[in-house]
Scaffold this active site. Structure first.
Site, PDB file in Angstrom:
ATOM      1  N   ASP A  90     -13.613 -43.330  -1.439  1.00 39.01           N
ATOM      2  CA  ASP A  90     -13.772 -42.973  -0.027  1.00 39.01           C
ATOM      3  C   ASP A  90     -13.091 -41.620   0.211  1.00 39.01           C
ATOM      4  O   ASP A  90     -12.004 -41.359  -0.325  1.00 39.01           O
ATOM      5  CB  ASP A  90     -13.089 -44.089   0.787  1.00 39.01           C
ATOM      6  CG  ASP A  90     -13.265 -43.971   2.285  1.00 39.01           C
ATOM      7  OD1 ASP A  90     -14.289 -43.427   2.719  1.00 39.01           O
ATOM      8  OD2 ASP A  90     -12.374 -44.465   3.017  1.00 39.01           O
ATOM      9  N   ASP A 147     -15.986 -35.574   0.997  1.00 39.97           N
ATOM     10  CA  ASP A 147     -15.821 -35.246   2.415  1.00 39.97           C
ATOM     11  C   ASP A 147     -15.607 -33.742   2.565  1.00 39.97           C
ATOM     12  O   ASP A 147     -14.498 -33.236   2.426  1.00 39.97           O
ATOM     13  CB  ASP A 147     -14.631 -36.031   2.983  1.00 39.97           C
ATOM     14  CG  ASP A 147     -14.371 -35.696   4.453  1.00 39.97           C
ATOM     15  OD1 ASP A 147     -15.077 -34.829   4.998  1.00 39.97           O
ATOM     16  OD2 ASP A 147     -13.461 -36.308   5.036  1.00 39.97           O
ATOM     17  N   GLU A 177     -20.542 -36.121   4.157  1.00 40.60           N
ATOM     18  CA  GLU A 177     -20.213 -36.227   5.598  1.00 40.60           C
ATOM     19  C   GLU A 177     -20.604 -34.949   6.315  1.00 40.60           C
ATOM     20  O   GLU A 177     -20.315 -33.841   5.853  1.00 40.60           O
ATOM     21  CB  GLU A 177     -18.709 -36.489   5.795  1.00 40.60           C
ATOM     22  CG  GLU A 177     -18.328 -36.545   7.286  1.00 40.60           C
ATOM     23  CD  GLU A 177     -16.872 -36.942   7.542  1.00 40.60           C
ATOM     24  OE1 GLU A 177     -16.331 -37.747   6.766  1.00 40.60           O
ATOM     25  OE2 GLU A 177     -16.291 -36.420   8.514  1.00 40.60           O
ATOM     26  N   THR A 199      -8.055 -49.675   8.382  1.00 41.81           N
ATOM     27  CA  THR A 199      -6.820 -49.981   9.120  1.00 41.81           C
ATOM     28  C   THR A 199      -6.698 -51.457   9.478  1.00 41.81           C
ATOM     29  O   THR A 199      -5.604 -52.028   9.385  1.00 41.81           O
ATOM     30  CB  THR A 199      -6.756 -49.113  10.400  1.00 41.81           C
ATOM     31  OG1 THR A 199      -6.946 -47.751  10.008  1.00 41.81           O
ATOM     32  CG2 THR A 199      -5.424 -49.247  11.093  1.00 41.81           C
TER      33      THR A 199
HETATM   34  P1  13P Z   1     -10.605 -47.385   9.971  1.00 41.39           P
HETATM   35  O1  13P Z   1      -9.283 -47.213   9.292  1.00 41.39           O
HETATM   36  O2  13P Z   1     -10.601 -46.901  11.367  1.00 41.39           O
HETATM   37  O3  13P Z   1     -11.129 -48.769   9.846  1.00 41.39           O
HETATM   38  O4  13P Z   1     -11.643 -46.416   9.231  1.00 41.39           O
HETATM   39  C1  13P Z   1     -12.028 -46.728   7.940  1.00 41.39           C
HETATM   40  C2  13P Z   1     -12.827 -45.647   7.331  1.00 41.39           C
HETATM   41  O5  13P Z   1     -13.670 -45.048   7.959  1.00 41.39           O
HETATM   42  C3  13P Z   1     -12.565 -45.333   5.932  1.00 41.39           C
HETATM   43  O6  13P Z   1     -13.228 -44.205   5.512  1.00 41.39           O
END
Ligand code: 13P
Length: 281
Positions: free
Chosen positions: A82, A104, A134, A231
């Site tokens: 990610d 990204d 992105e 999160t």
């Molecule tokens: P949150 O931490 O707001 O859930 O976002 C997760 C996210 O988009 C990871 O790339």
């Protein structure tokens, strides 16, 4: 069940019936919680880790464990990097066996984002891996990355970005932000619809934590195929640890380790049910 490619899971979605959850994990306990939720619901799963979190979980250690957890899971599971920011980390994730990576490049001007993303697509193709790019800017920050303001994705940029880079999935900025929301987000479902009509690759929603069930429904029924949640799993695991300690002040190491598994399990399961994933694997 073999480790699968994210694109296989995203392309299996009939129309706009559901979206695949992509859940961030930072250790073995979180991976165990996420895979157990997938198994209990017979749901497909994407597990991911962001480059901005590697300070706590070095990719050389966490990455092979994620791949092993995916192979051990009885449901089809993809392993994804990610918010990849550097070629070094992206290359390492691919070497370890991640089946997709995100680059990204949202902080760069469009031309530069396109050029850098193309380079990642070229590299990933040697490994048979998929790439998420992105365009526009999702707000907040994932881990140690610099905070950014929301900059809503423009339709013509999204179209050009998808066509010129050859990416497999595209993260769009429609008003969401990473982390807990400080004020209620204003989702641009109108823009999401326009982007979905203009491009034919799966669209990705970042910043899932704190959105309502109705927000998720609006997003997935208008073209979002992958939804990222980080999160909420970290917070629920931390909360569960605190509850265990409160209920049992002499809790030992293994009680706390299990609290992380349970905290992640509950959060992943809750979101999988909202995303319509039960019985989809
Ligand atoms: P949150 O931490 O707001 O859930 O976002 C997760 C996210 O988009 C990871 O790339």
């Amino acid at each position: 069940m073999p480790l699968v490619k994210m694109t296989e899971l995203l392309h299996a979605v009939p129309g706009n019936e559901y979206a695949v959850g992509s859940f961030n994990v930072s250790d073995m306990e979180m991976a165990m919680g996420a895979t157990k939720a997938a198994e209990d619901l017979h749901a497909p799963l994407i597990m991911q880790i962001a480059e901005g979190r590697l300070r706590y979980s070095p990719l050389e250690l966490l990455g092979p464990m994620m791949v092993a957890a995916a192979k051990r899971c009885k449901m089809p599971t993809a392993v994804h990097l990610d918010h990849g920011a550097t070629m070094k980390t992206i290359r390492l994730a691919l070497e370890i066996g991640f089946t997709s990576v995100m680059f990204d490049g949202s902080k760069y001007p469009l031309e530069e984002n396109i050029e850098k993303t193309k380079e990642v697509v070229r590299l990933a193709s040697f490994y048979g891996a998929a790439v998420e790019g992105e365009i526009g800017s999702i707000g907040g920050a994932e881990g140690d990355m610099a905070e950014s303001d929301v900059s809503i994705t423009k339709v013509e940029d999204a179209k050009r970005f998808a066509e010129e880079t050859g990416i497999d999935a595209m993260a769009v900025a429609i008003g969401t932000a990473h982390g807990n929301y400080k004020k209620k987000p204003e989702l641009r479902i109108d823009r999401l619809k326009e982007i979905a009509a203009a491009v034919d690759i799966p669209l990705v929603l970042h910043g899932g934590t704190g959105l309502t069930e109705q927000d998720f429904q609006n997003c997935l029924s208008n073209g979002i195929k992958k939804i990222n949640i980080a999160t909420a799993s970290y917070d629920n695991s931390a909360r569960t640890i605190k509850e265990v300690v409160q209920a049992k002040p002499d809790a030992n190491y293994f009680d706390l380790s299990d609290a992380i598994v349970q905290g992640t399990y509950q959060n992943v399961k809750k979101h999988m049910l909202i995303f319509g994933l039960k019985g989809r694997a």
